[in-house]
Motif scaffolding. Structure first.
Motif, PDB file in Angstrom:
ATOM      1  N   THR A 667       0.379 -10.451  -0.391  1.00 31.67           N
ATOM      2  CA  THR A 667       0.643  -9.110   0.112  1.00 31.67           C
ATOM      3  C   THR A 667       1.623  -8.420  -0.838  1.00 31.67           C
ATOM      4  N   LYS A 668       1.838  -7.160  -0.592  1.00 27.68           N
ATOM      5  CA  LYS A 668       2.794  -6.425  -1.417  1.00 27.68           C
ATOM      6  C   LYS A 668       4.179  -7.023  -1.307  1.00 27.68           C
ATOM      7  N   ASN A 722      -6.895  -8.862   2.054  1.00 26.85           N
ATOM      8  CA  ASN A 722      -5.832  -8.079   2.696  1.00 26.85           C
ATOM      9  C   ASN A 722      -5.051  -7.223   1.679  1.00 26.85           C
ATOM     10  N   TYR A 723      -5.231  -7.510   0.397  1.00 26.06           N
ATOM     11  CA  TYR A 723      -4.442  -6.785  -0.607  1.00 26.06           C
ATOM     12  C   TYR A 723      -5.259  -6.705  -1.881  1.00 26.06           C
ATOM     13  N   SER A 724      -5.198  -5.529  -2.553  1.00 26.84           N
ATOM     14  CA  SER A 724      -5.864  -5.300  -3.834  1.00 26.84           C
ATOM     15  C   SER A 724      -4.835  -4.847  -4.860  1.00 26.84           C
ATOM     16  N   CYS A 725      -4.778  -5.590  -5.976  1.00 26.16           N
ATOM     17  CA  CYS A 725      -3.767  -5.331  -7.005  1.00 26.16           C
ATOM     18  C   CYS A 725      -4.248  -4.194  -7.919  1.00 26.16           C
ATOM     19  N   PHE A 802      -9.283  -8.722  -4.916  1.00 28.83           N
ATOM     20  CA  PHE A 802      -7.845  -8.890  -5.108  1.00 28.83           C
ATOM     21  C   PHE A 802      -7.445  -8.382  -6.508  1.00 28.83           C
ATOM     22  N   PRO A 849      -6.261  -1.030   3.279  1.00 25.91           N
ATOM     23  CA  PRO A 849      -5.670  -2.154   2.557  1.00 25.91           C
ATOM     24  C   PRO A 849      -4.158  -2.123   2.634  1.00 25.91           C
ATOM     25  N   LEU A 850      -3.573  -3.346   2.679  1.00 25.03           N
ATOM     26  CA  LEU A 850      -2.108  -3.443   2.717  1.00 25.03           C
ATOM     27  C   LEU A 850      -1.552  -3.049   1.357  1.00 25.03           C
ATOM     28  N   THR A 851      -0.569  -2.189   1.395  1.00 23.51           N
ATOM     29  CA  THR A 851       0.029  -1.731   0.147  1.00 23.51           C
ATOM     30  C   THR A 851       1.488  -2.097   0.096  1.00 23.51           C
TER      31      THR A 851
END
Length: 851
Positions: A667-668, A722-725, A802, A849-851
């Motif tokens: 996650t962030k 849950n998170y994309s970089c 991701f 998406p979680l940032t």
């Protein structure tokens, strides 16, 4: 004349004490006395002396028969001078002159009152070949007393035979008195008031020997004393022959005693006499029965017949009672009883005997005897002490030990004492052994009718199979060679033994189940409810339950093996079944306690202790795999499941503890925070310390399991999308994944993991995520697929998500390449290395998406 004979006889008696020293002295004194004191005796008076001596010595053996001592050698007196004395005495009598008649007469009158002999005192003197037998002793006493008085008369006569010879006689008397001191009952010489008794109450062999020589010499002198003396000599010989005639030992009664008298004799144990009178009574009754009887006398005959039957029954009962109690009765009583049984049995089977003389009954005499033996043996076996269970838990084992001792003692007594009372052809020992064998078998079957416990069934089996025919009982050296165990039939038949083994196995199963339940209760009360830490033995968590279980099973199996291999297999089957049931029950009870307990650390410690314990139980039970392979295999499978279930609780605890922290990864916040991963590593280290107290091979499996689940939990967070970089954050994310992957690798290497193939999983994903140019991602797919061929396009899509690639031709090109690799013939999935195949990829992405 009387005094002269008395003196000679007394001197002869004195010389008998030591014939080797006094021979010459006695000859000289007697000769001189005869020459001086008897020179005036005429022929008639000499004959009177001879007659008197002959009447007193009528039982003396002839010259041709010499008495022998008990050891077969001639009696000492045969070598003495008493014989020579008698010959010279007669010679002196022949030379006796006329002038000494008055002197002899006065001597005779003076001694007649004092030394008067009764003719009956010497009439029973035995011949050389037979010693007088007198049970009560008085008759033998009279014989010896008469002989002593005869010798004293001879001595008295010599003493008064002229004044000139008294001095010569005195030293002889003094010399003889010294020899009276000789020790031993056969060499002591009694006086006028002292009686010499040999141990059996009869005349001493020395006296009989001396008397025999004296008689033979006197008779020899009579033969030489002219033709006129032959008549007297013949008379003496005839009297002697008449006296030595031996009376019959037993005189058969002429008519029987009354019924009551015979009955009393039987009850008193005077069996031989009772038997004789009973036979006479039977003869009379048979004689009366054979005659034509008037009607009025028939009732009397019937009464006599009933009386006879009652007496015969009483005798049979008495004999049976004596035989039954043979081991407690006197040998004489048993011998008398056996004589009657043998005699009557012979009459029953020998047609040469008159049927009327046989005391017939409802059964044959041999059968009566065997029945008495059997009843006596049964009674003695039934009399062996037996306690109650409430008084002694080992009551049966104690009873069987006493029973074995009683059998050996009784059969030993039969061999040593009872057997010699019977004829050899009776087979006494064989009959007693067979009776004992049968009685013991019946006794054991009677015990089996009771409700026995497992230890009592075992005691019965062990005694029957191992003890009875061993050297402790029937094979005892005391009973050989009369008892041969090889020729004996089995004590119990096969069906009875099978029933005993079944009862033992059933009882053992009940007992084992009860013991295991007690162990579980103790474990719960001792360790779970008190929340005490388990013991540590040799560096490993330990539970005493494993020792209790294995020792109990080993004991059951070992003891059953002593009975037989078939019983051993039954016991192994029973123990295996009960262990399977117990192990599952134990785990379920543990899980119930686990849900109610809040002490997680204590739960883990006990779980490891039970993994160790059941692993040891499995190892111990593997020792019996050759004996009962199928059953042990089933048990091992169940134990493996229980061990895995205990290990699963540890893994479940690890997953439960790490799951909250794994969810916070990828996650962030994760990019900038180290706390969550550090907490995961802390949990791993805690579990590592606990697992060090777990034995192999369970330890290795548990380490590999948490290693696998730790890597899986870590990678799963990437697959969740849950998170994309974006905005080049993927480089930071890739670097952090690489660092944390190395940390996991280091921890699990320290723990000793053998699942090293997991180390590259996070590394390969990190390579994909960290590529700067999207076109270069295709080059990272090949190594990932080589290490983990179970990866799918969904998993690759999640990794690209991701990375920040959600669509476009680059993504499609990467997925096509993966498909080509999967279709390659070299693409083999190792089912033991499934990682991505166990991770589920969500089908839809999160709304935001979680940032």
């Amino acid at each position: 004349m009387d005094s002269l004979a008395g003196g000679v006889k007394e001197k002869a008696t004195m010389c008998s004490t030591n014939p080797f020293e006094d021979a010459e002295t006695l000859e000289q004194v007697s000769l001189e006395s005869m020459e001086n004191g008897g020179e005036n005796l005429d022929s008639a008076e000499k004959s009177g002396v001879i007659g008197k001596l002959g009447s007193e010595l009528t039982s003396v053996p002839s010259d041709s028969e010499e008495p022998t001592s008990p050891d077969g050698q001639k009696s000492i007196l045969q070598r003495s001078s008493l014989g020579r004395l008698s010959s010279r005495l007669w010679s002196g009598l022949r030379k006796d002159g006329e002038g000494k008649q008055e002197q002899r007469k006065s001597v005779s009158e003076d001694q007649s009152e004092r030394w008067r002999l009764s003719g009956s005192e010497l009439t029973s003197v035995p011949s050389d070949s037979e010693e007088p037998k007198s049970p009560d002793g008085p008759k033998a006493l009279l014989k010896r007393s008469g002989l002593g008085r005869l010798s004293s008369r001879l001595r008295s006569g010599l003493g008064k035979d002229g004044e000139g010879k008294q001095e010569q006689l005195k030293p002889v008397n003094e010399d003889q008195s010294a020899h009276r001191i000789l020790s031993g009952p056969e060499l002591s010489v009694p006086g006028d008031t002292e009686e010499n008794k040999s141990p059996n109450g009869s005349l001493s062999p020395l006296k009989r020997g001396g008397l025999g020589r004296l008689s033979s010499k006197i008779l020899s002198g009579l033969r030489k004393d002219g033709d006129g003396k032959q008549g007297q000599m013949k008379a003496v010989a005839e009297i002697t022959a008449e006296e030595v005639e031996t009376p019959p030992k037993h005189k058969e009664p002429e008519e029987p005693l009354s019924v009551m008298e015979i009955h009393d004799l039987i009850n008193k144990g005077v069996l031989e006499e009772a038997h004789l009178h009973l036979l006479l009574l039977k003869k009379e009754l048979d004689a009366e029965t054979s005659k034509t009887v008037q009607e009025g006398a028939q009732s009397e005959l019937l009464r006599k017949t009933k009386d006879m039957e009652l007496l015969c029954g009483t005798l049979r009962d008495k004999l049976k009672s004596i035989v039954k109690d043979s081991l407690n009765n006197a040998e004489d009583l048993l011998t008398d009883a056996v004589k009657i049984i043998v005699e009557e049995d012979k009459k029953e089977h020998d047609p040469s005997y008159c049927e009327a003389s046989c005391l017939k009954g409802p059964q044959e005499w041999k059968e009566l005897w065997r029945e008495a033996v059997q009843e006596g043996v049964r009674e003695r076996i039934a009399s062996v002490p037996i306690a109650k269970r409430e008084d002694n838990q080992s009551w049966l084992a104690v009873h069987l030990a006493l029973l074995g001792k009683s059998i050996v003692d009784d059969l030993g007594s039969v061999k040593i004492m009872v057997q010699k009372c019977y004829p050899q052809d009776f087979g006494v020992c064989d009959t007693y052994v067979a009776s004992s064998h049968q009685a013991v078998s019946s006794h054991l079957q009677k015990i089996m009718q009771q409700k026995l416990e497992v230890n009592e069934w075992y005691a019965l089996l062990n005694w029957t199979i191992n003890c009875y025919e061993s050297d402790k009982i029937m094979g005892n050296l005391v009973l050989k060679p009369e008892v041969n165990t090889e020729s004996m039939d089995p004590l119990l038949d096969k069906d009875t033994l099978e029933n005993m083994k079944t009862n033992y196995s059933t009882g053992l199963q009940v007992q084992l189940k009860h013991c295991l339940e007690n162990m579980l209760n103790i474990e719960s009360e001792k360790n779970w409810e008190t929340e005490d830490d388990p013991e540590i033995l040799n560096g490993y968590y330990h539970s005493e339950i494993q020792i209790d279980i294995t020792e109990m099973i080993h004991r059951y199996v070992a003891t059953s093996r002593e009975i037989g291999t078939d019983l051993e297999e039954r016991v192994l089957f029973t123990c295996s079944e009960e262990l399977k049931r117990f192990s599952r029950q134990f785990h379920n009870t543990f899980m119930e306690w686990r849900t109610s307990s809040s002490n997680s650390a204590l739960q883990k410690m006990h779980a490891i202790a039970y993994i160790n314990s059941f692993s040891n139980i499995k190892t111990e039970m593997d020792k019996y795999k050759e004996k009962c392979p199928a059953q042990i295999e089933q048990l091992n499978n169940e134990l493996d499941k229980v061990i895995q279930d205990f290990g699963a609780t540890l893994l479940a605890d690890f997953i439960q503890e790490t799951e909250p922290y794994f969810k916070k990864l990828m996650t962030k916040r994760w990019l900038s925070c180290e706390d969550d991963f550090e907490k995961i590593t802390e949990i791993i280290e805690n579990h590592s310390e606990l697992y060090k107290k777990m034995k192999q091979p369970c330890f290795q499996k548990c380490v590999n399991d948490i290693h696998y689940n730790a890597v899986k939990g870590y990678i799963t967070q990437i697959m969740k999308k849950n998170y994309s970089c974006k905005n080049r954050k993927h480089e930071r994310a890739a670097a952090k994944i690489k660092v944390e992957s190395e940390a996991l690798r280091s921890h699990f290497d320290d723990m000793g993991t053998t699942s090293k193939w997991l180390h590259s999983a996070a590394q390969r994903l990190s390579d994909i995520i960290g590529v700067k140019n999207k076109k270069d991602i295709k080059e990272t797919i090949q190594p990932l697929f080589s290490d983990f061929p179970d990866i799918s396009k969904e998993h690759v899509s999640a990794v690209l998500y991701f990375r920040g690639i959600t669509k476009g031709p680059e993504k499609q090109a990467i997925l096509r390449l993966l498909q080509e690799l999967k279709r390659s013939p070299d693409a083999n999935v190792n089912r033991s290395r499934l990682l991505f195949g166990a991770i589920v990829v969500p089908k839809t992405n999160a709304c935001l998406p979680l940032t």
